[in-house]
Design a protein around this motif. Sequence first.
Motif, PDB file in Angstrom:
ATOM      1  N   GLU A  37       0.958  -1.133   0.134  1.00 14.26           N
ATOM      2  CA  GLU A  37      -0.072  -0.020   0.042  1.00 14.26           C
ATOM      3  C   GLU A  37       0.689   1.136   0.025  1.00 14.26           C
ATOM      4  O   GLU A  37       2.197   1.016   0.447  1.00 14.26           O
ATOM      5  CB  GLU A  37      -0.903   0.038   1.287  1.00 14.26           C
ATOM      6  CG  GLU A  37      -0.329   0.116   2.511  1.00 14.26           C
ATOM      7  CD  GLU A  37       0.492  -1.226   3.052  1.00 14.26           C
ATOM      8  OE1 GLU A  37       1.521  -1.121   3.602  1.00 14.26           O
ATOM      9  OE2 GLU A  37      -0.193  -2.147   2.919  1.00 14.26           O
ATOM     10  N   GLY A  38       0.242   2.299  -0.071  1.00  8.76           N
ATOM     11  CA  GLY A  38       0.975   3.538  -0.359  1.00  8.76           C
ATOM     12  C   GLY A  38       0.134   4.815  -0.155  1.00  8.76           C
ATOM     13  O   GLY A  38      -1.239   4.849  -0.262  1.00  8.76           O
ATOM     14  N   GLU A  39       0.808   5.949   0.097  1.00  7.51           N
ATOM     15  CA  GLU A  39      -0.071   7.203   0.339  1.00  7.51           C
ATOM     16  C   GLU A  39       0.793   8.208  -0.821  1.00  7.51           C
ATOM     17  O   GLU A  39       1.853   8.586  -0.759  1.00  7.51           O
ATOM     18  CB  GLU A  39      -0.037   7.721   1.675  1.00  7.51           C
ATOM     19  CG  GLU A  39      -0.762   8.919   1.845  1.00  7.51           C
ATOM     20  CD  GLU A  39      -0.827   9.547   3.151  1.00  7.51           C
ATOM     21  OE1 GLU A  39      -1.585  10.478   3.646  1.00  7.51           O
ATOM     22  OE2 GLU A  39      -0.204   8.911   4.178  1.00  7.51           O
ATOM     23  N   VAL A  40      -0.009   9.010  -1.473  1.00 12.26           N
ATOM     24  CA  VAL A  40       0.556  10.117  -2.180  1.00 12.26           C
ATOM     25  C   VAL A  40      -0.074  11.419  -1.459  1.00 12.26           C
ATOM     26  O   VAL A  40      -1.523  11.565  -1.311  1.00 12.26           O
ATOM     27  CB  VAL A  40      -0.095  10.137  -3.628  1.00 12.26           C
ATOM     28  CG1 VAL A  40       0.530  11.419  -4.258  1.00 12.26           C
ATOM     29  CG2 VAL A  40       0.549   8.885  -4.506  1.00 12.26           C
ATOM     30  N   ARG A  41       0.998  12.265  -0.893  1.00  8.65           N
ATOM     31  CA  ARG A  41       0.322  13.476  -0.417  1.00  8.65           C
ATOM     32  C   ARG A  41       0.109  14.563  -1.273  1.00  8.65           C
ATOM     33  O   ARG A  41       0.518  14.568  -2.536  1.00  8.65           O
ATOM     34  CB  ARG A  41       1.771  13.659   0.542  1.00  8.65           C
ATOM     35  CG  ARG A  41       2.002  12.827   1.660  1.00  8.65           C
ATOM     36  CD  ARG A  41       3.059  13.236   2.426  1.00  8.65           C
ATOM     37  NE  ARG A  41       3.421  12.085   3.410  1.00  8.65           N
ATOM     38  CZ  ARG A  41       4.822  11.680   3.003  1.00  8.65           C
ATOM     39  NH1 ARG A  41       5.615  12.115   2.375  1.00  8.65           N
ATOM     40  NH2 ARG A  41       5.244  10.668   3.746  1.00  8.65           N
ATOM     41  N   ALA A  42      -0.313  15.605  -0.761  1.00  9.29           N
ATOM     42  CA  ALA A  42      -0.888  16.765  -1.673  1.00  9.29           C
ATOM     43  C   ALA A  42       0.458  17.412  -2.270  1.00  9.29           C
ATOM     44  O   ALA A  42       0.473  18.156  -3.373  1.00  9.29           O
ATOM     45  CB  ALA A  42      -1.585  17.839  -0.668  1.00  9.29           C
ATOM     46  N   ASP A  43       1.730  17.221  -1.601  1.00  5.52           N
ATOM     47  CA  ASP A  43       2.828  18.024  -2.329  1.00  5.52           C
ATOM     48  C   ASP A  43       3.187  17.020  -3.531  1.00  5.52           C
ATOM     49  O   ASP A  43       4.397  17.517  -4.116  1.00  5.52           O
ATOM     50  CB  ASP A  43       4.066  18.156  -1.341  1.00  5.52           C
ATOM     51  CG  ASP A  43       4.560  16.982  -0.754  1.00  5.52           C
ATOM     52  OD1 ASP A  43       4.160  15.825  -0.994  1.00  5.52           O
ATOM     53  OD2 ASP A  43       5.388  17.286   0.256  1.00  5.52           O
ATOM     54  N   GLY A  44       2.626  15.843  -3.917  1.00 12.72           N
ATOM     55  CA  GLY A  44       3.120  15.041  -4.792  1.00 12.72           C
ATOM     56  C   GLY A  44       4.112  13.840  -4.339  1.00 12.72           C
ATOM     57  O   GLY A  44       4.333  13.047  -5.049  1.00 12.72           O
ATOM     58  N   SER A  45       4.682  14.048  -3.229  1.00 16.60           N
ATOM     59  CA  SER A  45       5.835  12.868  -2.692  1.00 16.60           C
ATOM     60  C   SER A  45       4.832  11.720  -2.122  1.00 16.60           C
ATOM     61  O   SER A  45       3.530  11.860  -1.787  1.00 16.60           O
ATOM     62  CB  SER A  45       6.441  13.526  -1.464  1.00 16.60           C
ATOM     63  OG  SER A  45       5.408  13.789  -0.329  1.00 16.60           O
ATOM     64  N   ALA A  46       5.239  10.686  -1.969  1.00 21.09           N
ATOM     65  CA  ALA A  46       4.569   9.414  -1.549  1.00 21.09           C
ATOM     66  C   ALA A  46       5.558   8.495  -0.677  1.00 21.09           C
ATOM     67  O   ALA A  46       6.788   8.669  -0.701  1.00 21.09           O
ATOM     68  CB  ALA A  46       4.273   8.777  -3.046  1.00 21.09           C
ATOM     69  N   THR A  47       4.838   7.852   0.114  1.00 18.41           N
ATOM     70  CA  THR A  47       5.343   6.842   1.026  1.00 18.41           C
ATOM     71  C   THR A  47       4.491   5.399   0.899  1.00 18.41           C
ATOM     72  O   THR A  47       3.433   5.278   0.133  1.00 18.41           O
ATOM     73  CB  THR A  47       5.480   7.163   2.386  1.00 18.41           C
ATOM     74  OG1 THR A  47       4.077   7.370   2.901  1.00 18.41           O
ATOM     75  CG2 THR A  47       6.142   8.657   2.770  1.00 18.41           C
ATOM     76  N   GLY A  48       5.231   4.356   1.089  1.00 16.34           N
ATOM     77  CA  GLY A  48       4.410   2.977   0.919  1.00 16.34           C
ATOM     78  C   GLY A  48       5.364   1.869   1.364  1.00 16.34           C
ATOM     79  O   GLY A  48       6.582   1.873   1.721  1.00 16.34           O
ATOM     80  N   THR A  49       4.434   0.616   1.289  1.00 17.71           N
ATOM     81  CA  THR A  49       5.191  -0.664   1.750  1.00 17.71           C
ATOM     82  C   THR A  49       5.000  -1.576   0.501  1.00 17.71           C
ATOM     83  O   THR A  49       3.900  -1.847   0.368  1.00 17.71           O
ATOM     84  CB  THR A  49       5.050  -1.008   3.043  1.00 17.71           C
ATOM     85  OG1 THR A  49       5.428   0.088   4.004  1.00 17.71           O
ATOM     86  CG2 THR A  49       5.887  -2.198   3.529  1.00 17.71           C
ATOM     87  N   VAL A  50       6.039  -2.305   0.514  1.00 21.65           N
ATOM     88  CA  VAL A  50       5.661  -3.576  -0.559  1.00 21.65           C
ATOM     89  C   VAL A  50       6.400  -4.664   0.193  1.00 21.65           C
ATOM     90  O   VAL A  50       7.403  -4.709   0.527  1.00 21.65           O
ATOM     91  CB  VAL A  50       6.273  -3.213  -1.886  1.00 21.65           C
ATOM     92  CG1 VAL A  50       6.180  -4.689  -2.903  1.00 21.65           C
ATOM     93  CG2 VAL A  50       5.735  -2.230  -2.883  1.00 21.65           C
TER      94      VAL A  50
END
Length: 171
Positions: free
Chosen positions: A42-55
């Motif tokens: 899963e992951g998350e895209v933030r309002a500033d366009g950056s993202a985090t997540g785990t595979v």
Amino acid sequence: MTVAVETGIWQLDPAASTVGLRHRTFWGLVTVKGTFTAVTGEGEVRADGSATGTVRLDVASLDTGNAKRDTHLHSADLLDAGNHPEITFAARSADRLDGDSVRVTGQLTVRGVGRPLTFTARVASATAEALTLEAEFTVDRDQFGVTWNQLGMMRGLTTVTAGLRFTRTDG
């Protein structure tokens, strides 16, 4: 191609995603290829366009098409699925570069050993509902304690290829 990626929470679609590896063995004469058949994330895209997540990759799902070799790969000699059932990549940041490129920085954990990893991925497609990332990078298996190397047959780097499709889970 420059694409905009919608902010929000994204879930990996395991049926539309693949993670594979290639490693040259037998003193570079043979390339062994394998695919992880159980991939989640899963992951998350933030309002500033950056993202985090785990595979997450289920180690026991690694399939090279040879049952005896797969059993050895899953064993304590190599990936040690009994004690370390998952390989994980935790992306701390994924930042857009030029065009469809994304610099992904995070930590790869194999056999309980975590190491920083940065690579460039490509946004292969993006809509408001789905996002596909493609990447290829190399890892040094020795850095993760995967050191079995009978007669020096398995020297060098392992190439990882990933095609990851995420679907948006929130609006």
